[in-house]
Design a protein around this motif. Structure first.
Motif, PDB file in Angstrom:
ATOM      1  N   GLU A 159       0.668  -1.096  -0.103  1.00  0.00           N
ATOM      2  CA  GLU A 159       0.033  -0.009  -0.059  1.00  0.00           C
ATOM      3  C   GLU A 159       0.695   1.257  -0.121  1.00  0.00           C
ATOM      4  OE1 GLU A 159       0.321  -1.600   4.423  1.00  0.00           O
ATOM      5  OE2 GLU A 159       0.084  -2.382   2.363  1.00  0.00           O
ATOM      6  N   HIS A 182     -11.856  -4.813  -2.725  1.00  0.00           N
ATOM      7  CA  HIS A 182     -11.474  -5.213  -4.073  1.00  0.00           C
ATOM      8  C   HIS A 182      -9.814  -4.837  -4.325  1.00  0.00           C
ATOM      9  CE1 HIS A 182     -11.489  -4.891  -8.294  1.00  0.00           C
ATOM     10  NE2 HIS A 182     -12.578  -5.092  -8.273  1.00  0.00           N
ATOM     11  N   LYS A 183      -9.443  -5.631  -5.212  1.00  0.00           N
ATOM     12  CA  LYS A 183      -8.023  -5.681  -5.363  1.00  0.00           C
ATOM     13  C   LYS A 183      -7.436  -4.195  -5.680  1.00  0.00           C
ATOM     14  CE  LYS A 183      -4.196  -7.666  -8.074  1.00  0.00           C
ATOM     15  NZ  LYS A 183      -3.959  -8.720  -9.077  1.00  0.00           N
ATOM     16  N   TRP A 184      -8.367  -3.697  -6.379  1.00  0.00           N
ATOM     17  CA  TRP A 184      -7.942  -2.265  -6.851  1.00  0.00           C
ATOM     18  C   TRP A 184      -8.651  -0.962  -6.319  1.00  0.00           C
ATOM     19  CZ3 TRP A 184      -3.599  -3.430  -8.873  1.00  0.00           C
ATOM     20  CH2 TRP A 184      -3.348  -4.415  -9.955  1.00  0.00           C
ATOM     21  N   TYR A 185      -9.004  -1.200  -5.018  1.00  0.00           N
ATOM     22  CA  TYR A 185      -9.839  -0.246  -4.134  1.00  0.00           C
ATOM     23  C   TYR A 185      -9.200   1.027  -4.189  1.00  0.00           C
ATOM     24  CZ  TYR A 185     -11.841   2.062  -0.026  1.00  0.00           C
ATOM     25  OH  TYR A 185     -12.410   3.059   0.714  1.00  0.00           O
ATOM     26  N   HIS A 191      -2.621   3.785  -6.182  1.00  0.00           N
ATOM     27  CA  HIS A 191      -1.625   3.099  -6.913  1.00  0.00           C
ATOM     28  C   HIS A 191      -0.414   4.133  -7.634  1.00  0.00           C
ATOM     29  CE1 HIS A 191      -4.822   0.416  -6.689  1.00  0.00           C
ATOM     30  NE2 HIS A 191      -5.761   0.973  -7.398  1.00  0.00           N
TER      31      HIS A 191
END
Length: 342
Positions: A194, A259-262, A306
């Motif tokens: 993260e 979710h993986k791409w939260y 990200h």
């Protein structure tokens, strides 16, 4: 009828008047000659200084003030002092007293400016990936130095610190770095999935301060990079002072926790929740001006979930040339590709 005494006094007064008048005339004449001479000297000085300035600057019949002329003279004196210091420096060099800075920046001894600094983002427990990259394209030891010297490309693995300071994970990286000397260890970063956005920000800031390169790149440690095509592609963008190059994409913003791409800041992207255009995180490149911008403003640059989205957000409001190049998509091993996933 005037007396003889009166005539004598009158004659004396006339004589004194003539003498006084003659004296005043002579004084006036001398004063005129003196003033004219000084003016002529000043005129000649001005002419000389103007000609001297014209000779130095090659600007033809330029008119300057006396103040400007005095500045020229002062510059000459400074030039003489500089010449004397250079003579002393040359003598000091012969004695072996040469600073690192002067050796790096003086004349023919200066090193060629690097074209690119690549930060290969890695993590604890991924030594096999790093070894594969060293064998495939990055090299190590002499081959790593050869790539730096011959191609102007500097590559380093980028990693943070362990959450448990001084544990076996950190010791393992330190031992590996003692052998390979190819790491950037970010002391202000706790290595975690993260924290990749913060990692990108700290890497670009660090690299911009350490290396005076034309470009800076981020790449994952599971990507094969073709150095020669990458260098050739970047050479075409040397004339762009602020350029951001990569495989540009957009995509959905996910607001569901778990979710993986939260994306915690999903609400900032509007009702349709779509990201702005940004370069894919497998490999993207920024020019020196943008890396320095990150370095200067690191404390106020916002990070999203990200790193590729974060980097795109830092440049979206700037006068930056976005270059969407499919060769940076790392999706195939096709001819002319710059990168490929492993």
């Amino acid at each position: 009828m005037h007396s003889k005494g009166s005539n004598n006094r009158l004659s004396g007064m006339v004589t004194r008047y003539r003498i006084s008048h003659l004296m005043l005339s002579m004084i006036a004449a001398f004063a005129t000659i003196y003033v004219a001479g000084r003016l002529w000297q000043d005129s000649q000085s001005r002419v000389f200084l103007i000609k001297e300035l014209d000779r130095i600057t090659g600007q033809g019949q330029s008119a300057i003030s006396v103040d400007d002329a005095l500045k020229i003279i002062e510059c000459r004196e400074q030039h003489k002092k500089l010449s004397a210091l250079e003579t002393e420096l040359a003598a000091a060099r012969q004695e072996g007293f040469v600073s690192k800075h002067s050796a790096d920046t003086s004349g023919n001894q200066s090193k060629k400016k690097p074209l690119l600094v690549i930060g290969v983002f890695t993590a604890f427990g991924r030594k096999n990936n790093r070894d594969a990259i060293r064998k495939a394209w990055m090299g190590n030891g002499e081959s790593l130095k050869k790539m730096e010297n011959d191609k102007g490309v500097i590559a380093r693995f980028v990693i943070g610190k362990s959450s448990n300071q001084g544990d076996s994970l950190e010791r393992g990286i330190e031992a590996e770095n003692r052998q390979s000397n190819d790491f950037i260890i970010l002391d202000d970063l706790v290595e975690a999935p993260e924290e990749t956005s913060k990692k990108a920000k700290l890497f670009f800031a660090y690299a911009a301060e350490k290396w005076d390169a034309e470009f800076y790149a981020k790449v994952k440690d599971d990507i094969y990079v073709y150095i020669d095509p990458l260098a050739a592609s970047l050479a075409a963008h040397l004339d762009k002072p602020r350029v951001y190059i990569g495989c540009m994409k957009s995509g959905e913003v996910f607001s569901e926790q778990g979710h993986k791409w939260y994306e915690p800041d999903w609400w900032k992207f509007g009702d349709k929740k779509s990201y702005f255009r940004h370069a894919s995180g497998e490999l993207y490149v920024i020019s020196q001006a943008l890396a320095k911008f990150i370095s200067i403003n690191r404390s106020i640059l916002h990070t999203y979930a990200h790193d590729d989205v974060s980097a795109g957000s830092w440049f979206i409001g700037l006068d930056v040339k976005h270059v969407d190049d499919s060769k940076f998509c790392c999706s195939s091993w096709s001819s002319g590709a710059i990168c490929a996933g492993v």
